[in-house]
Design a protein around this motif. Structure first.
Motif, PDB file in Angstrom:
ATOM      1  N   ASP A 263     -23.575 -41.472  -8.593  1.00 55.22           N
ATOM      2  CA  ASP A 263     -24.496 -41.961  -7.528  1.00 55.22           C
ATOM      3  C   ASP A 263     -24.817 -41.033  -6.387  1.00 55.22           C
ATOM      4  N   LEU A 264     -23.870 -39.879  -6.601  1.00 50.57           N
ATOM      5  CA  LEU A 264     -24.191 -38.857  -5.844  1.00 50.57           C
ATOM      6  C   LEU A 264     -23.668 -37.406  -6.385  1.00 50.57           C
ATOM      7  N   THR A 265     -24.315 -36.326  -6.242  1.00 49.80           N
ATOM      8  CA  THR A 265     -23.644 -35.176  -7.107  1.00 49.80           C
ATOM      9  C   THR A 265     -24.119 -33.883  -6.087  1.00 49.80           C
ATOM     10  N   PRO A 266     -22.873 -33.040  -6.013  1.00 51.48           N
ATOM     11  CA  PRO A 266     -23.080 -31.963  -5.258  1.00 51.48           C
ATOM     12  C   PRO A 266     -24.135 -30.867  -6.124  1.00 51.48           C
ATOM     13  N   LEU A 267     -24.855 -30.116  -5.658  1.00 50.83           N
ATOM     14  CA  LEU A 267     -25.950 -29.313  -6.087  1.00 50.83           C
ATOM     15  C   LEU A 267     -25.556 -27.708  -5.814  1.00 50.83           C
ATOM     16  N   SER A 268     -25.691 -26.959  -6.832  1.00 48.23           N
ATOM     17  CA  SER A 268     -25.548 -25.137  -6.618  1.00 48.23           C
ATOM     18  C   SER A 268     -26.586 -24.968  -6.069  1.00 48.23           C
ATOM     19  N   SER A 269     -26.691 -23.636  -5.868  1.00 47.42           N
ATOM     20  CA  SER A 269     -27.722 -23.083  -5.071  1.00 47.42           C
ATOM     21  C   SER A 269     -29.027 -22.968  -5.936  1.00 47.42           C
ATOM     22  N   GLU A 270     -28.860 -22.642  -7.244  1.00 44.57           N
ATOM     23  CA  GLU A 270     -29.991 -22.752  -8.242  1.00 44.57           C
ATOM     24  C   GLU A 270     -30.571 -24.049  -8.365  1.00 44.57           C
ATOM     25  N   GLN A 271     -29.786 -25.009  -8.396  1.00 44.74           N
ATOM     26  CA  GLN A 271     -30.101 -26.325  -8.200  1.00 44.74           C
ATOM     27  C   GLN A 271     -31.017 -26.949  -7.052  1.00 44.74           C
ATOM     28  N   VAL A 272     -30.301 -26.233  -5.958  1.00 49.58           N
ATOM     29  CA  VAL A 272     -31.102 -26.662  -4.654  1.00 49.58           C
ATOM     30  C   VAL A 272     -32.407 -26.080  -4.624  1.00 49.58           C
ATOM     31  N   LYS A 273     -32.745 -24.834  -5.323  1.00 45.23           N
ATOM     32  CA  LYS A 273     -34.153 -24.283  -5.072  1.00 45.23           C
ATOM     33  C   LYS A 273     -35.033 -25.026  -5.978  1.00 45.23           C
ATOM     34  N   ASN A 274     -34.718 -25.820  -7.024  1.00 46.95           N
ATOM     35  CA  ASN A 274     -35.470 -26.609  -7.856  1.00 46.95           C
ATOM     36  C   ASN A 274     -35.450 -28.106  -7.377  1.00 46.95           C
ATOM     37  N   LEU A 275     -34.583 -28.377  -6.702  1.00 51.82           N
ATOM     38  CA  LEU A 275     -34.424 -29.856  -6.187  1.00 51.82           C
ATOM     39  C   LEU A 275     -34.916 -30.273  -4.944  1.00 51.82           C
ATOM     40  N   LYS A 276     -35.203 -29.453  -4.070  1.00 50.53           N
ATOM     41  CA  LYS A 276     -35.589 -29.525  -2.457  1.00 50.53           C
ATOM     42  C   LYS A 276     -36.460 -30.596  -2.451  1.00 50.53           C
ATOM     43  N   SER A 277     -37.498 -30.607  -3.198  1.00 48.91           N
ATOM     44  CA  SER A 277     -38.394 -31.507  -3.244  1.00 48.91           C
ATOM     45  C   SER A 277     -38.266 -33.093  -3.822  1.00 48.91           C
ATOM     46  N   ASN A 278     -37.183 -33.136  -4.461  1.00 48.71           N
ATOM     47  CA  ASN A 278     -36.746 -34.559  -5.172  1.00 48.71           C
ATOM     48  C   ASN A 278     -36.378 -35.439  -3.908  1.00 48.71           C
ATOM     49  N   ASN A 279     -36.911 -36.834  -4.112  1.00 49.59           N
ATOM     50  CA  ASN A 279     -36.694 -37.784  -3.165  1.00 49.59           C
ATOM     51  C   ASN A 279     -35.225 -38.163  -2.899  1.00 49.59           C
ATOM     52  N   ASP A 280     -34.358 -37.879  -3.682  1.00 47.61           N
ATOM     53  CA  ASP A 280     -32.979 -38.053  -3.429  1.00 47.61           C
ATOM     54  C   ASP A 280     -32.391 -37.147  -2.984  1.00 47.61           C
ATOM     55  N   PHE A 281     -32.954 -35.832  -2.692  1.00 52.70           N
ATOM     56  CA  PHE A 281     -32.258 -34.523  -2.110  1.00 52.70           C
ATOM     57  C   PHE A 281     -31.792 -34.867  -0.639  1.00 52.70           C
ATOM     58  N   THR A 282     -30.566 -34.620  -0.275  1.00 56.55           N
ATOM     59  CA  THR A 282     -30.189 -34.767   0.975  1.00 56.55           C
ATOM     60  C   THR A 282     -28.965 -33.561   1.164  1.00 56.55           C
ATOM     61  N   GLN A 283     -28.570 -33.456   2.296  1.00 60.72           N
ATOM     62  CA  GLN A 283     -27.555 -32.380   3.026  1.00 60.72           C
ATOM     63  C   GLN A 283     -26.552 -32.974   3.798  1.00 60.72           C
ATOM     64  N   TYR A 284     -25.335 -32.689   3.509  1.00 63.55           N
ATOM     65  CA  TYR A 284     -24.324 -32.961   4.538  1.00 63.55           C
ATOM     66  C   TYR A 284     -23.633 -31.789   4.976  1.00 63.55           C
ATOM     67  N   PRO A 285     -23.508 -31.541   6.283  1.00 62.07           N
ATOM     68  CA  PRO A 285     -22.904 -30.511   6.925  1.00 62.07           C
ATOM     69  C   PRO A 285     -21.243 -30.793   6.975  1.00 62.07           C
ATOM     70  N   TYR A 286     -20.774 -29.466   7.272  1.00 62.67           N
ATOM     71  CA  TYR A 286     -19.105 -29.729   7.448  1.00 62.67           C
ATOM     72  C   TYR A 286     -18.661 -28.817   8.291  1.00 62.67           C
ATOM     73  N   SER A 287     -17.691 -29.033   9.080  1.00 60.35           N
ATOM     74  CA  SER A 287     -17.303 -27.999  10.057  1.00 60.35           C
ATOM     75  C   SER A 287     -16.271 -27.237   9.261  1.00 60.35           C
TER      76      SER A 287
END
Length: 552
Positions: A263-287
């Motif tokens: 139900d949630l999966t982390p993305l690699s750098s390459e996947q981010v480039k291809n999936l940024k426009s996906n409706n399910d795309f989200t980002q979580y920051p970390y300190s």
């Protein structure tokens, strides 16, 4: 926090793979999960321990263990096992009243469970990797050093519902710290019942949080959290089950997500480039800040002299194009650092301005190759050298290490005449061992915040700390930090504004000297299904909370 693979062995705060997930992908598997109140989550590695005294992070297990408080939204402590918590005027005595609550086996949770837990964690025989977080509690440092018995610890239980904690000094972030599961209770009867088997399997542990663990045998790749019906606030817990499975590849995670099995999966750098426009795309920051540590006690005399030279360190920092690092080398949404303390960790108590912004020193973490060359030549002249060879140590267990070290090697060679860079990418255990031994020139490391206060980072460069692998030492820095954490005479620990200014001044010393060179602050991109609601994410400490999570 922590979290640290690199600066403090095992203390990163939290393994990134142990983040949560969410539910529903629109197919029959997801619909079934939604109907049963189940989240399907992934992790990059099996749980290493469910003993809170021995844990090196609570990314998952903060949902099965609870302390006096829990972390709510924006890192604020919210209701936990304490019904009330009050502090004396001098900031040195805390009194907690424990609410009516039970362990997952039905035993009542009592004040003595906290006393037992703290003393167990500090007992040298336990070898708790996070024992240092108790520093400031009366006699804790002496117990850690083996100079006093754990029984001398400044915690007591006058009655079954009252815990009293005595501090050596006021601790400004103590309430937030008390939301960390490390400071939660342990059931002495259960610990003694299972002996060496305690916490080695799910059934050899009892739980104080919203969920309890099922199906974990210590080494397996799947397990579950199920609703704890003995939890004091069970009425607000909507999920029945959280299912975990180990997924070591981002590509595998993406496939499982597409199949509705995650139900949630982390993305690699390459996947981010291809999936940024996906409706399910989200980002979580970390300190978590990735940085370079320099060996100020280098065994190589030439390199020791070089790394103790401020101009050399500034040249190395100013040669790094962090914009290229975050956008092209990584490409996962990670952000630019303003100094060695993470962004969005803590805000000025008077103005609300981010600590990270106030710590910034111009021309220290900027990309300025012309100035870098100037500092480099000046530094070489000062130490009487025309060329330098450095070895960069890093862990190949970190996903970005190979990319980063290759970039640093290429960039420094391009910008700094006479430099040669060798790379040593080895497993994390070996990396940590070499760092402990001081067997490195430059160490690509990182630190993740354990709690929402600058001190979680500012302890790193203190003289004599075990995780100050580079052995940098600055008396002015030490004194400012000590003023901010100790109350001696009319020192500053009990005055939030003065304390803040002390810490800002101290951070600027580190940043202006580039005693630690930050490279980027981590953000992780995910695909997350829109059916999932109520997950609380924080940038430090117990990052993820499912207590209020639910699926449509």
């Amino acid at each position: 926090m922590s979290k640290l693979k690199g600066v403090l062995a095992g203390v990163v705060t939290i393994s990134l793979g142990m983040l949560l997930a969410a539910c529903g992908n629109g197919n029959s598997s997801s619909k079934s999960a939604a109907q049963s109140g189940t989240l399907n989550l992934s992790t990059t590695a099996p749980l290493d321990t469910i003993d809170i005294s021995k844990s090196t992070g609570f990314g998952q297990t903060g949902n099965v263990f609870e302390s006096f408080y829990r972390l709510g939204k924006n890192g604020k402590p919210t209701a936990g096992l304490a019904k009330t918590g009050t502090v004396s005027k001098d900031g040195k005595t805390w009194t907690f009243k424990i609410r009516d609550s039970k362990w997952s086996n039905g035993d009542p949770i009592v004040a003595q469970d906290f006393v037992y837990s703290w003393k167990r964690s500090l007992n040298p025989k336990t070898a708790s990797p996070y024992a240092y977080l108790f520093s400031g509690v009366k006699n804790a440092d002496a117990i850690i050093a083996g100079k006093k018995s754990p029984n001398a610890l400044g915690i007591s239980a006058p009655d079954k519902k009252t815990v009293v904690v005595k501090l050596n000094r006021p601790i400004a972030y103590f309430r937030v710290l008390m939301a960390y599961p490390l400071f939660g209770p342990q059931n002495e009867k259960v610990v003694k019942k299972y002996g060496n088997r305690y916490a080695t399997k799910a059934q050899y542990q009892v739980y104080s949080g919203p969920f309890k663990i099922k199906g974990w045998n210590g080494t397996n790749d799947t397990w579950s959290f199920v609703k704890n019906n003995d939890y004091w606030d069970k009425k607000v817990v909507k999920l029945n089950k959280i299912h975990y499975q180990v997924v070591k590849s981002n590509n595998t995670g993406y496939q499982l997500y597409q199949q509705g099995k995650l139900d949630l999966t982390p993305l690699s750098s390459e996947q981010v480039k291809n999936l940024k426009s996906n409706n399910d795309f989200t980002q979580y920051p970390y300190s978590l800040v990735r940085f370079l540590l320099y060996n100020f006690k280098d065994k190589n005399a030439v390199n020791r002299k070089a790394l103790n030279n401020k101009n050399i360190r500034l040249a190395l920092s100013l040669s790094i194009d962090r914009d290229i690092v975050t956008k092209k080398v990584l490409g996962n949404g990670s952000t630019l650092p303003k100094g060695f303390v993470a962004n969005d960790l803590a805000a000025n108590p008077k103005t609300g301005i981010d600590f990270a912004k106030e710590q910034a020193v111009k021309n220290t973490v900027d990309y300025n190759p012309a100035l870098a060359k100037k500092y480099w030549q000046k530094g070489l002249q000062e130490i009487g050298q025309k060329s330098l060879t450095f070895d960069v140590l890093s862990s190949n267990d970190e996903a970005d290490s190979d990319q980063l070290t290759q970039y640093l090697q290429s960039q420094w060679t391009k910008e700094l005449k006479g430099i040669k860079i060798n790379i040593t990418n080895i497993p994390d255990k070996s990396t940590t061992s070499r760092a402990h031994q001081g067997n490195f020139d430059i160490y690509l490391s990182h630190w993740g915040g354990d709690f929402n206060d600058p001190m979680t980072f500012m302890q790193i460069p203190m003289t004599g700390t075990s995780y100050n692998y580079g052995k940098w030492s600055n008396s002015e820095y030490d004194n400012l930090v000590k003023k901010a954490v100790k109350k001696a005479g009319n020192q500053d620990a009990n005055n939030p504004d003065i304390r803040w200014n002390d810490l800002i001044s101290a951070a600027k010393i580190v940043n202006s000297n580039q005693a630690i060179t930050p490279i980027y602050q981590q953000t992780t991109a995910y695909l997350q299904n829109k059916r999932v609601h109520g997950i609380i994410h924080n940038t430090a400490g117990t990052q993820w909370s499912y207590k209020y999570a639910y699926v449509d």
